[in-house]
Design a protein around this motif. Sequence first.
Motif, PDB file in Angstrom:
ATOM      1  N   ILE A 154       0.869  -1.175   0.000  1.00 33.69           N
ATOM      2  CA  ILE A 154       0.000   0.000   0.000  1.00 33.69           C
ATOM      3  C   ILE A 154       0.904   1.223   0.000  1.00 33.69           C
ATOM      4  O   ILE A 154       1.531   1.549   1.011  1.00 33.69           O
ATOM      5  CB  ILE A 154      -0.927   0.009   1.230  1.00 33.69           C
ATOM      6  CG1 ILE A 154      -1.776  -1.259   1.258  1.00 33.69           C
ATOM      7  CG2 ILE A 154      -1.807   1.245   1.235  1.00 33.69           C
ATOM      8  CD1 ILE A 154      -2.434  -1.512   2.575  1.00 33.69           C
ATOM      9  N   GLY A 155       0.995   1.874  -1.135  1.00 33.69           N
ATOM     10  CA  GLY A 155       1.922   2.995  -1.267  1.00 33.69           C
ATOM     11  C   GLY A 155       1.362   4.320  -0.815  1.00 33.69           C
ATOM     12  O   GLY A 155       2.118   5.244  -0.506  1.00 33.69           O
ATOM     13  N   ASP A 156       0.050   4.445  -0.783  1.00 31.14           N
ATOM     14  CA  ASP A 156      -0.565   5.713  -0.403  1.00 31.14           C
ATOM     15  C   ASP A 156      -1.757   5.406   0.482  1.00 31.14           C
ATOM     16  O   ASP A 156      -2.631   4.627   0.113  1.00 31.14           O
ATOM     17  CB  ASP A 156      -1.008   6.479  -1.648  1.00 31.14           C
ATOM     18  CG  ASP A 156      -1.463   7.893  -1.324  1.00 31.14           C
ATOM     19  OD1 ASP A 156      -1.196   8.346  -0.201  1.00 31.14           O
ATOM     20  OD2 ASP A 156      -2.087   8.536  -2.186  1.00 31.14           O
ATOM     21  N   CYS A 157      -1.763   6.006   1.652  1.00 36.49           N
ATOM     22  CA  CYS A 157      -2.817   5.729   2.624  1.00 36.49           C
ATOM     23  C   CYS A 157      -3.293   7.051   3.208  1.00 36.49           C
ATOM     24  O   CYS A 157      -2.482   7.843   3.700  1.00 36.49           O
ATOM     25  CB  CYS A 157      -2.277   4.819   3.729  1.00 36.49           C
ATOM     26  SG  CYS A 157      -3.465   4.379   5.002  1.00 36.49           S
ATOM     27  N   ALA A 158      -4.573   7.326   3.133  1.00 34.45           N
ATOM     28  CA  ALA A 158      -5.121   8.559   3.674  1.00 34.45           C
ATOM     29  C   ALA A 158      -4.994   8.561   5.198  1.00 34.45           C
ATOM     30  O   ALA A 158      -5.131   7.515   5.841  1.00 34.45           O
ATOM     31  CB  ALA A 158      -6.585   8.703   3.271  1.00 34.45           C
ATOM     32  N   PRO A 159      -4.708   9.715   5.803  1.00 35.25           N
ATOM     33  CA  PRO A 159      -4.534   9.781   7.267  1.00 35.25           C
ATOM     34  C   PRO A 159      -5.683   9.169   8.055  1.00 35.25           C
ATOM     35  O   PRO A 159      -5.455   8.530   9.088  1.00 35.25           O
ATOM     36  CB  PRO A 159      -4.404  11.284   7.525  1.00 35.25           C
ATOM     37  CG  PRO A 159      -3.831  11.834   6.261  1.00 35.25           C
ATOM     38  CD  PRO A 159      -4.442  11.011   5.159  1.00 35.25           C
ATOM     39  N   ALA A 160      -6.917   9.338   7.586  1.00 38.69           N
ATOM     40  CA  ALA A 160      -8.054   8.785   8.331  1.00 38.69           C
ATOM     41  C   ALA A 160      -7.986   7.270   8.412  1.00 38.69           C
ATOM     42  O   ALA A 160      -8.573   6.669   9.326  1.00 38.69           O
ATOM     43  CB  ALA A 160      -9.359   9.217   7.663  1.00 38.69           C
ATOM     44  N   ALA A 165      -8.898   4.219  15.524  1.00 33.92           N
ATOM     45  CA  ALA A 165     -10.239   3.664  15.374  1.00 33.92           C
ATOM     46  C   ALA A 165     -10.358   2.841  14.104  1.00 33.92           C
ATOM     47  O   ALA A 165     -10.948   1.740  14.109  1.00 33.92           O
ATOM     48  CB  ALA A 165     -11.273   4.793  15.371  1.00 33.92           C
ATOM     49  N   SER A 166      -9.785   3.325  13.004  1.00 35.71           N
ATOM     50  CA  SER A 166      -9.876   2.601  11.734  1.00 35.71           C
ATOM     51  C   SER A 166      -9.158   1.262  11.800  1.00 35.71           C
ATOM     52  O   SER A 166      -9.667   0.245  11.309  1.00 35.71           O
ATOM     53  CB  SER A 166      -9.295   3.456  10.599  1.00 35.71           C
ATOM     54  OG  SER A 166     -10.074   4.610  10.388  1.00 35.71           O
ATOM     55  N   GLY A 369      -0.196  17.331  24.130  1.00 37.69           N
ATOM     56  CA  GLY A 369       0.643  16.708  23.104  1.00 37.69           C
ATOM     57  C   GLY A 369       0.319  15.243  22.896  1.00 37.69           C
ATOM     58  O   GLY A 369       0.369  14.733  21.776  1.00 37.69           O
ATOM     59  N   LEU A 370      -0.015  14.538  23.971  1.00 35.64           N
ATOM     60  CA  LEU A 370      -0.402  13.134  23.851  1.00 35.64           C
ATOM     61  C   LEU A 370      -1.690  12.995  23.038  1.00 35.64           C
ATOM     62  O   LEU A 370      -1.819  12.092  22.200  1.00 35.64           O
ATOM     63  CB  LEU A 370      -0.582  12.517  25.235  1.00 35.64           C
ATOM     64  CG  LEU A 370       0.677  12.369  26.094  1.00 35.64           C
ATOM     65  CD1 LEU A 370       0.301  11.951  27.508  1.00 35.64           C
ATOM     66  CD2 LEU A 370       1.642  11.357  25.470  1.00 35.64           C
ATOM     67  N   ILE A 371      -2.633  13.879  23.294  1.00 38.21           N
ATOM     68  CA  ILE A 371      -3.886  13.846  22.536  1.00 38.21           C
ATOM     69  C   ILE A 371      -3.622  14.149  21.062  1.00 38.21           C
ATOM     70  O   ILE A 371      -4.167  13.493  20.168  1.00 38.21           O
ATOM     71  CB  ILE A 371      -4.890  14.840  23.150  1.00 38.21           C
ATOM     72  CG1 ILE A 371      -5.353  14.326  24.510  1.00 38.21           C
ATOM     73  CG2 ILE A 371      -6.075  15.060  22.218  1.00 38.21           C
ATOM     74  CD1 ILE A 371      -6.299  15.254  25.237  1.00 38.21           C
ATOM     75  N   GLU A 372      -2.762  15.131  20.814  1.00 38.99           N
ATOM     76  CA  GLU A 372      -2.403  15.449  19.430  1.00 38.99           C
ATOM     77  C   GLU A 372      -1.738  14.254  18.757  1.00 38.99           C
ATOM     78  O   GLU A 372      -2.043  13.913  17.605  1.00 38.99           O
ATOM     79  CB  GLU A 372      -1.469  16.649  19.390  1.00 38.99           C
ATOM     80  CG  GLU A 372      -0.977  16.990  17.986  1.00 38.99           C
ATOM     81  CD  GLU A 372       0.122  18.032  17.980  1.00 38.99           C
ATOM     82  OE1 GLU A 372       0.673  18.292  16.892  1.00 38.99           O
ATOM     83  OE2 GLU A 372       0.439  18.596  19.052  1.00 38.99           O
ATOM     84  N   ALA A 373      -0.828  13.601  19.469  1.00 35.86           N
ATOM     85  CA  ALA A 373      -0.128  12.443  18.908  1.00 35.86           C
ATOM     86  C   ALA A 373      -1.117  11.336  18.551  1.00 35.86           C
ATOM     87  O   ALA A 373      -1.046  10.736  17.478  1.00 35.86           O
ATOM     88  CB  ALA A 373       0.910  11.930  19.901  1.00 35.86           C
ATOM     89  N   PHE A 374      -2.027  11.040  19.462  1.00 36.35           N
ATOM     90  CA  PHE A 374      -3.033  10.006  19.207  1.00 36.35           C
ATOM     91  C   PHE A 374      -3.862  10.364  17.981  1.00 36.35           C
ATOM     92  O   PHE A 374      -4.122   9.509  17.120  1.00 36.35           O
ATOM     93  CB  PHE A 374      -3.935   9.858  20.432  1.00 36.35           C
ATOM     94  CG  PHE A 374      -5.025   8.830  20.271  1.00 36.35           C
ATOM     95  CD1 PHE A 374      -4.837   7.537  20.708  1.00 36.35           C
ATOM     96  CD2 PHE A 374      -6.237   9.166  19.671  1.00 36.35           C
ATOM     97  CE1 PHE A 374      -5.842   6.579  20.551  1.00 36.35           C
ATOM     98  CE2 PHE A 374      -7.243   8.233  19.517  1.00 36.35           C
ATOM     99  CZ  PHE A 374      -7.041   6.926  19.946  1.00 36.35           C
ATOM    100  N   ASP A 375      -4.258  11.613  17.884  1.00 33.58           N
ATOM    101  CA  ASP A 375      -5.129  12.027  16.789  1.00 33.58           C
ATOM    102  C   ASP A 375      -4.408  12.030  15.441  1.00 33.58           C
ATOM    103  O   ASP A 375      -5.059  12.038  14.394  1.00 33.58           O
ATOM    104  CB  ASP A 375      -5.718  13.410  17.078  1.00 33.58           C
ATOM    105  CG  ASP A 375      -6.718  13.388  18.233  1.00 33.58           C
ATOM    106  OD1 ASP A 375      -7.127  12.275  18.635  1.00 33.58           O
ATOM    107  OD2 ASP A 375      -7.073  14.478  18.738  1.00 33.58           O
TER     108      ASP A 375
END
Length: 431
Positions: A154-160, A165-166, A369-375
């Motif tokens: 998989i060369g390209d994967c959307a961030p979502a 969760a995904s 920062g932890l929340i940002e990292a997770f997101d």
Amino acid sequence: MSAVLALRLLLAPGGERNDAVIVGDIRSADLTGSSRHDVLIPCGSSPSPTPYPVAPGRYVVSASLPSGLVLTQSAVAVEGRETPVDFAMTDSPYETHAWQYLMGNIEPGGVYHGAARSPLAESVASRPLVAAAPRPDGAGPGGAVDLAALATWIGDCAPARWSFASILDLAQAPPGTSVAGSIGSGGPRVLPAPFDAGGAVTPLYRFGPNGPVGAPGGPVGERQFLVVEAAGSVRLVTLPLPWGDAEAEVLVNLRQSPTGSAVSVSVRDADVGAGLAYLAQGALDTAARLFTDVEAMLDSEPGNPLAAAAGCYVLIGTDHTPGETRWDPWLERLADGFPWLADGAILRAVRLLRRPSGDRRDVRRGRDGLIEAFDRGIPFYTLGLSWLADGLAAFPEDPECARRLDEARRLSWLADTREPFLILDLRQRRT
């Protein structure tokens, strides 16, 4: 004039040079010589030895392998002479797999070619993708598998699609659900069987910045993955790309074995490739000897943010300097400059939380920062997932942290903690 010990480690001859550097020690055996710790030992099919001046005398020289094994040699250092000290790891099962053998991802050649036996794994976690029933004599490699349908790039994967969760939804999806089709947004591509000597039992896939070596093709996005499927098991493999000019290797071990991982990822970086394996072991002090130039990695525009992140994991894990340090701005640069890299945000947050100052502003910034990292989505490094979960656990009364901690922990149950880069078993095989 002093004596000299010239150190090197020899890998299987032929094929590629497989240059690397590992860490070792020189210890005086008769207590009259001069010991040297954390020396660097060049590895390859014919590496030039590294000379180390010592006082004349008897020595025990050790080489700490990335697998955790330690090789030792006795040597006598003579005044005015250079004494060679050669370690040998020439029994790789295939010349093309010498790097994998050095990293500890594959057993000696005798296990694969019938000259030796290896006990079979008993635990589900130790089983590879294909675990055939053993022969009456108790030995036996894995069963046959269609290599042409084993790996999908998989060369390209959307961030979502690389969010926590995904990925957890994929782990709960019904059997038969296409993981590659679900996560890939740029046309997943089934890879052909590798054309190498170990292809039947230990296929080895190589990747560069533009995808599979020998068969590049786009589109290539910010993250690349490999999906490995066999016998009802599906592993989602994080590819550490791009890694400058170096290639990444993915080894799939299709025989039943009590050691190593079913899927292993390594980077063919002569300077820090072994350091990544030390990092996965938790041997951060040893890894630090190879990540000596983190400042260059974190220059104003890091050319290799993944290597810089690895260096920062080592820095934070080994340097407990109180207060501000000269490398705190590096973490800011790494976290802010690469929003697709969850590891950068994890590193900055953990550093803030570990400062002994007790400043509430640091604690709040660390929590945010932890929340940002997770997101940002799942990290590249297995250690990053562990540090993220540990950090979130420090805020048990915070509902935002508690929700994310639950997902991070559930994802960690799917991870192979022996690997430096995140590999998730999305269809854990039950027997």
